[in-house]
Scaffold this motif. Structure first.
Motif, mmCIF file in Angstrom:
data_model
loop_
_atom_site.group_PDB
_atom_site.id
_atom_site.type_symbol
_atom_site.label_atom_id
_atom_site.label_comp_id
_atom_site.label_asym_id
_atom_site.label_seq_id
_atom_site.Cartn_x
_atom_site.Cartn_y
_atom_site.Cartn_z
ATOM 1 N N GLU A 232 0.852 -1.183 0.000
ATOM 2 C CA GLU A 232 0.000 0.000 0.000
ATOM 3 C C GLU A 232 0.890 1.236 0.000
ATOM 4 O O GLU A 232 1.802 1.347 0.825
ATOM 5 C CB GLU A 232 -0.912 0.011 1.226
ATOM 6 C CG GLU A 232 -1.860 -1.176 1.284
ATOM 7 C CD GLU A 232 -2.724 -1.160 2.532
ATOM 8 O OE1 GLU A 232 -3.956 -1.236 2.394
ATOM 9 O OE2 GLU A 232 -2.157 -1.065 3.646
ATOM 10 N N GLU B 202 -4.157 2.754 9.677
ATOM 11 C CA GLU B 202 -5.542 3.221 9.721
ATOM 12 C C GLU B 202 -5.689 4.568 9.026
ATOM 13 O O GLU B 202 -6.711 4.850 8.395
ATOM 14 C CB GLU B 202 -6.016 3.313 11.176
ATOM 15 C CG GLU B 202 -6.256 1.958 11.826
ATOM 16 C CD GLU B 202 -6.960 2.084 13.167
ATOM 17 O OE1 GLU B 202 -7.846 2.940 13.301
ATOM 18 O OE2 GLU B 202 -6.603 1.318 14.078
ATOM 19 N N GLU C 207 -5.920 3.880 5.435
ATOM 20 C CA GLU C 207 -7.238 3.321 5.129
ATOM 21 C C GLU C 207 -8.298 4.424 5.053
ATOM 22 O O GLU C 207 -9.185 4.387 4.195
ATOM 23 C CB GLU C 207 -7.626 2.298 6.197
ATOM 24 C CG GLU C 207 -8.918 1.551 5.915
ATOM 25 C CD GLU C 207 -8.829 0.661 4.690
ATOM 26 O OE1 GLU C 207 -9.877 0.469 4.033
ATOM 27 O OE2 GLU C 207 -7.728 0.152 4.381
ATOM 28 N N TRP D 229 -7.954 6.110 1.760
ATOM 29 C CA TRP D 229 -8.404 5.211 0.698
ATOM 30 C C TRP D 229 -9.927 5.258 0.535
ATOM 31 O O TRP D 229 -10.443 5.286 -0.584
ATOM 32 C CB TRP D 229 -7.952 3.788 0.993
ATOM 33 C CG TRP D 229 -8.395 2.795 -0.053
ATOM 34 C CD1 TRP D 229 -9.473 1.965 -0.012
ATOM 35 C CD2 TRP D 229 -7.767 2.565 -1.310
ATOM 36 N NE1 TRP D 229 -9.557 1.232 -1.167
ATOM 37 C CE2 TRP D 229 -8.528 1.569 -1.982
ATOM 38 C CE3 TRP D 229 -6.640 3.092 -1.942
ATOM 39 C CZ2 TRP D 229 -8.189 1.116 -3.255
ATOM 40 C CZ3 TRP D 229 -6.301 2.618 -3.211
ATOM 41 C CH2 TRP D 229 -7.071 1.653 -3.845
ATOM 42 N N LYS D 230 -10.639 5.277 1.626
ATOM 43 C CA LYS D 230 -12.098 5.231 1.570
ATOM 44 C C LYS D 230 -12.695 6.457 0.892
ATOM 45 O O LYS D 230 -13.771 6.363 0.285
ATOM 46 C CB LYS D 230 -12.666 5.092 2.987
ATOM 47 C CG LYS D 230 -12.431 3.724 3.608
ATOM 48 C CD LYS D 230 -12.960 3.662 5.031
ATOM 49 C CE LYS D 230 -12.745 2.289 5.639
ATOM 50 N NZ LYS D 230 -13.205 2.226 7.054
#
Length: 250
Positions: free
Chosen positions: A105, A233, A236, A239-240
């Motif tokens: 990532e 986190e 993440e 990313w969302k």
């Protein structure tokens, strides 16, 4: 309040109450209480479950460790601090990429230094075909955040946006590969993050400095730590909210 993180982690690994009960040598009803009532297991059971679901203990049970202990573990998660990202050895980047088998990532604005690795496209494609999940996050070149960061680095309003477009062009051959997703974000980044399974390089951002000249931390995930987990986190969350590059919709 149920422990949704534990429930989700078990589901993702295809594990049920009986699987966990056998591994932890407890009654299935005890496992059920860990999930539905958010009871915190003993340390030996936390170690076992965390290893089974490949998540950190701190992610599954954020309140399990006292603050002092978390701080001690966080220090152990730091393998090395580099004064500048360009000081990270090329051999380290190569090892991290070569050894990653589950997750790669990358969260950057442009990350143009990655284009200096001529075999990177081939490596990513080969790894993705072997089952590695690869997620690449670049800045949205038309976003105000990219413009602002470009000005903060002292390189002019449009320079960073041009770098982002060049990076997207470099990685474009991967856009249709299974297990590879590429998105663009419009967030203010305080760090660039490069994750390779349970290791990570965090490149801090400094006002007035280009990323290559800012410090970088080499981290390794520990089950009871939360330093690695916090950065993961954060990635993440970006990313969302990110979207596909415009060329992905052609």
């Amino acid at each position: 309040m149920p422990n949704e993180r534990l429930r989700d982690a078990l589901l993702r690994q295809g594990l049920n109450l009986d699987h966990v009960a056998r591994a932890a040598k407890v009654d299935p009803k005890t496992v059920e209480r860990w999930i539905t009532k958010n009871r915190i297991p003993y340390p030996k059971h936390r170690h076992t479950i965390a290893a089974m679901v490949r998540e950190s203990e701190n992610y599954l049970w954020p309140d399990a460790l006292p603050t002092e202990r978390k701080a001690e573990v966080a220090v152990s998660e730091v393998i090395k601090v580099y004064p500048h990202r360009h000081a990270v050895p090329r051999e380290l980047w190569s090892r991290l990429i070569d050894n990653a088998h589950e997750d790669i990532e990358i969260l950057v604005y442009a990350g143009m230094f990655l284009t200096e690795y001529p075999k990177l496209i081939h490596q990513f494609r080969e790894k993705a075909q072997g089952g590695t999940r690869i997620r690449l996050l670049f800045g949205d070149p038309v976003s105000r955040e990219v413009t602002r960061r470009s000005e903060d680095e002292g390189i002019g309003k449009t320079t960073l946006a041009a770098k982002v477009r060049n990076a997207l062009a470099f990685f474009r051959p991967l856009r249709d590969e299974p297990n590879i997703e590429i998105r663009c974000h419009g967030t203010t980044l305080y760090n660039s993050i490069y994750r390779f399974d349970d290791e990570m390089v965090v490149n801090t951002h400094l006002y007035g400095f280009q990323a290559a000249h800012a410090p970088a931390l080499h981290l390794r995930r520990l089950s009871a730590g939360d330093l690695f987990e916090n950065y993961s986190e954060s990635l993440e969350s970006v990313w969302k909210s990110a979207k596909e590059p415009k060329w992905a919709k052609e």
